[in-house]
Design an enzyme around this catalytic site. Structure first.
Site, PDB file in Angstrom:
ATOM      1  NE  ARG A  14      23.741  50.554 -41.894  1.00 50.31           N
ATOM      2  CZ  ARG A  14      23.862  50.322 -43.196  1.00 50.31           C
ATOM      3  NH1 ARG A  14      23.933  49.087 -43.657  1.00 50.31           N
ATOM      4  NH2 ARG A  14      23.911  51.326 -44.066  1.00 50.31           N
ATOM      5  CE1 TYR A  69      16.130  44.373 -33.341  1.00 52.36           C
ATOM      6  CE2 TYR A  69      17.891  45.774 -34.178  1.00 52.36           C
ATOM      7  CZ  TYR A  69      16.829  45.567 -33.310  1.00 52.36           C
ATOM      8  OH  TYR A  69      16.462  46.545 -32.427  1.00 52.36           O
ATOM      9  CG  ASN A  90       8.795  44.036 -34.933  1.00 52.64           C
ATOM     10  OD1 ASN A  90       8.737  44.941 -34.103  1.00 52.64           O
ATOM     11  ND2 ASN A  90       9.911  43.383 -35.196  1.00 52.64           N
ATOM     12  CG  HIS A 122       9.466  50.772 -27.073  1.00 51.10           C
ATOM     13  ND1 HIS A 122       9.151  49.573 -26.466  1.00 51.10           N
ATOM     14  CD2 HIS A 122      10.393  50.465 -28.033  1.00 51.10           C
ATOM     15  CE1 HIS A 122       9.869  48.600 -27.016  1.00 51.10           C
ATOM     16  NE2 HIS A 122      10.621  49.114 -27.972  1.00 51.10           N
ATOM     17  CG  ASP A 147      -5.877  55.587 -29.253  1.00 56.89           C
ATOM     18  OD1 ASP A 147      -5.963  54.933 -28.190  1.00 56.89           O
ATOM     19  OD2 ASP A 147      -5.701  56.820 -29.266  1.00 56.89           O
ATOM     20  CD  GLU A 167       3.892  44.073 -28.349  1.00 53.97           C
ATOM     21  OE1 GLU A 167       2.830  44.000 -27.671  1.00 53.97           O
ATOM     22  OE2 GLU A 167       4.881  44.712 -27.980  1.00 53.97           O
ATOM     23  CG  HIS A 204       9.000  43.157 -29.796  1.00 48.92           C
ATOM     24  ND1 HIS A 204       8.999  44.361 -30.466  1.00 48.92           N
ATOM     25  CD2 HIS A 204       7.911  43.155 -28.989  1.00 48.92           C
ATOM     26  CE1 HIS A 204       7.958  45.064 -30.053  1.00 48.92           C
ATOM     27  NE2 HIS A 204       7.281  44.357 -29.174  1.00 48.92           N
ATOM     28  CB  ILE A 205      13.574  40.421 -34.185  1.00 49.10           C
ATOM     29  CG1 ILE A 205      12.629  40.558 -35.381  1.00 49.10           C
ATOM     30  CG2 ILE A 205      14.783  39.559 -34.533  1.00 49.10           C
ATOM     31  CD1 ILE A 205      13.183  41.403 -36.507  1.00 49.10           C
ATOM     32  CB  SER A 206      15.839  41.875 -29.881  1.00 45.98           C
ATOM     33  OG  SER A 206      15.026  43.009 -29.618  1.00 45.98           O
ATOM     34  NE  ARG A 248      16.108  48.844 -27.425  1.00 48.80           N
ATOM     35  CZ  ARG A 248      16.099  49.583 -28.546  1.00 48.80           C
ATOM     36  NH1 ARG A 248      15.039  49.610 -29.309  1.00 48.80           N
ATOM     37  NH2 ARG A 248      17.161  50.272 -28.904  1.00 48.80           N
TER      38      ARG A 248
HETATM   39  O1  CA2 Z   1      13.207  43.406 -31.422  1.00 53.29           O
HETATM   40  C1  CA2 Z   1      12.436  43.966 -32.202  1.00 53.29           C
HETATM   41  O2  CA2 Z   1      11.895  43.396 -33.124  1.00 53.29           O
HETATM   42  C2  CA2 Z   1      12.181  45.468 -32.046  1.00 53.29           C
HETATM   43  O3  CA2 Z   1      10.802  45.692 -32.284  1.00 53.29           O
HETATM   44  C3  CA2 Z   1      13.012  46.143 -33.103  1.00 53.29           C
HETATM   45  C4  CA2 Z   1      12.971  47.662 -33.040  1.00 53.29           C
HETATM   46  C5  CA2 Z   1      13.255  48.162 -31.619  1.00 53.29           C
HETATM   47  O4  CA2 Z   1      13.077  49.567 -31.560  1.00 53.29           O
HETATM   48  C6  CA2 Z   1      12.349  47.495 -30.613  1.00 53.29           C
HETATM   49  O5  CA2 Z   1      12.684  47.958 -29.322  1.00 53.29           O
HETATM   50  C7  CA2 Z   1      12.508  45.987 -30.664  1.00 53.29           C
HETATM   51  C8  CA2 Z   1      14.029  48.262 -33.965  1.00 53.29           C
HETATM   52  C9  CA2 Z   1      13.854  47.877 -35.385  1.00 53.29           C
HETATM   53  C10 CA2 Z   1      15.057  48.328 -36.123  1.00 53.29           C
HETATM   54  O6  CA2 Z   1      15.418  47.298 -36.990  1.00 53.29           O
HETATM   55  C11 CA2 Z   1      16.687  47.276 -37.459  1.00 53.29           C
HETATM   56  C12 CA2 Z   1      17.054  46.125 -38.092  1.00 53.29           C
HETATM   57  C13 CA2 Z   1      18.326  46.020 -38.586  1.00 53.29           C
HETATM   58  C14 CA2 Z   1      19.213  47.058 -38.458  1.00 53.29           C
HETATM   59  C15 CA2 Z   1      18.832  48.206 -37.825  1.00 53.29           C
HETATM   60  C16 CA2 Z   1      17.551  48.326 -37.333  1.00 53.29           C
END
Ligand code: CA2
Length: 149
Positions: A19, A24, A75, A81, A88, A99, A101-103, A112
């Site tokens: 998705r 991502y 991750n 958040h 803790d 840490e 984060h992909i995005s 975020r």
């Molecule tokens: O950018 C990132 O790696 C995040 O940690 C991803 C989280 C988001 O809540 C953070 O703000 C940033 C969301 C993970 C959800 O992953 C998905 C991957 C594919 C499709 C839908 C959700």
């Protein structure tokens, strides 16, 4: 000294590659695990790779890591958040915490921009796509090798 690293993934990351590829990317979590295992082998790291949608399970793995591991690359996804409980738990871990984060969370919605986990993390990687996990493993290995001298 152990070279065990926990690579932990938070909620919804099981959907990676399935998705929202515009945010991502196209790689699945299985692809990420494969690439991380290959790199861990090159860096002589032992890897435990996990994903959960449940906060308590992530916390239990952090507790497990306390006993045995030298690093956690995490991750925490949306728990980044929201979760004082994960912060803790990480505060009880003595090794390196990275840490990932992909995005680039700073380019996205305001909510975020704040991370509880960053209060403990030794390094934060965001916006490098899934390459961020590999960079995290490189960093843990480098700090370990520097310690060894
Ligand atoms: O950018 C990132 O790696 C995040 O940690 C991803 C989280 C988001 O809540 C953070 O703000 C940033 C969301 C993970 C959800 O992953 C998905 C991957 C594919 C499709 C839908 C959700």
């Amino acid at each position: 000294m152990s070279r065990l690293v926990y690579l932990l993934n938070g909620p919804n990351l099981n959907l990676l590659g399935k998705r929202q590829p515009h945010i991502y990317g196209h790689e699945t979590l299985a692809d990420v695990e494969r690439d991380c295992r290959a790199l861990a082998g090159e860096l002589a790291l032992e890897l435990r790779f996990h994903q959960s949608n449940r906060e308590y399970e992530l916390i239990d793995w952090i507790h497990e890591a306390r006993e045995t591991a030298v690093g956690i690359v995490m991750n925490p996804a949306a728990f980044t958040h929201t979760s004082v409980a994960i912060l803790d738990a990480l505060n009880t871990f003595e090794g390196t915490v990275i840490e990932v984060h992909i995005s680039n969370v700073h380019k996205r919605e305001e909510f975020r921009h704040h991370s509880f986990v960053s209060k403990r993390a030794d390094g934060v990687i965001a916006g490098f796509g899934t390459q961020g996990y590999l960079l995290g493993l490189h960093r843990v290995a480098k700090l370990l090798d520097e310690k060894k001298g």
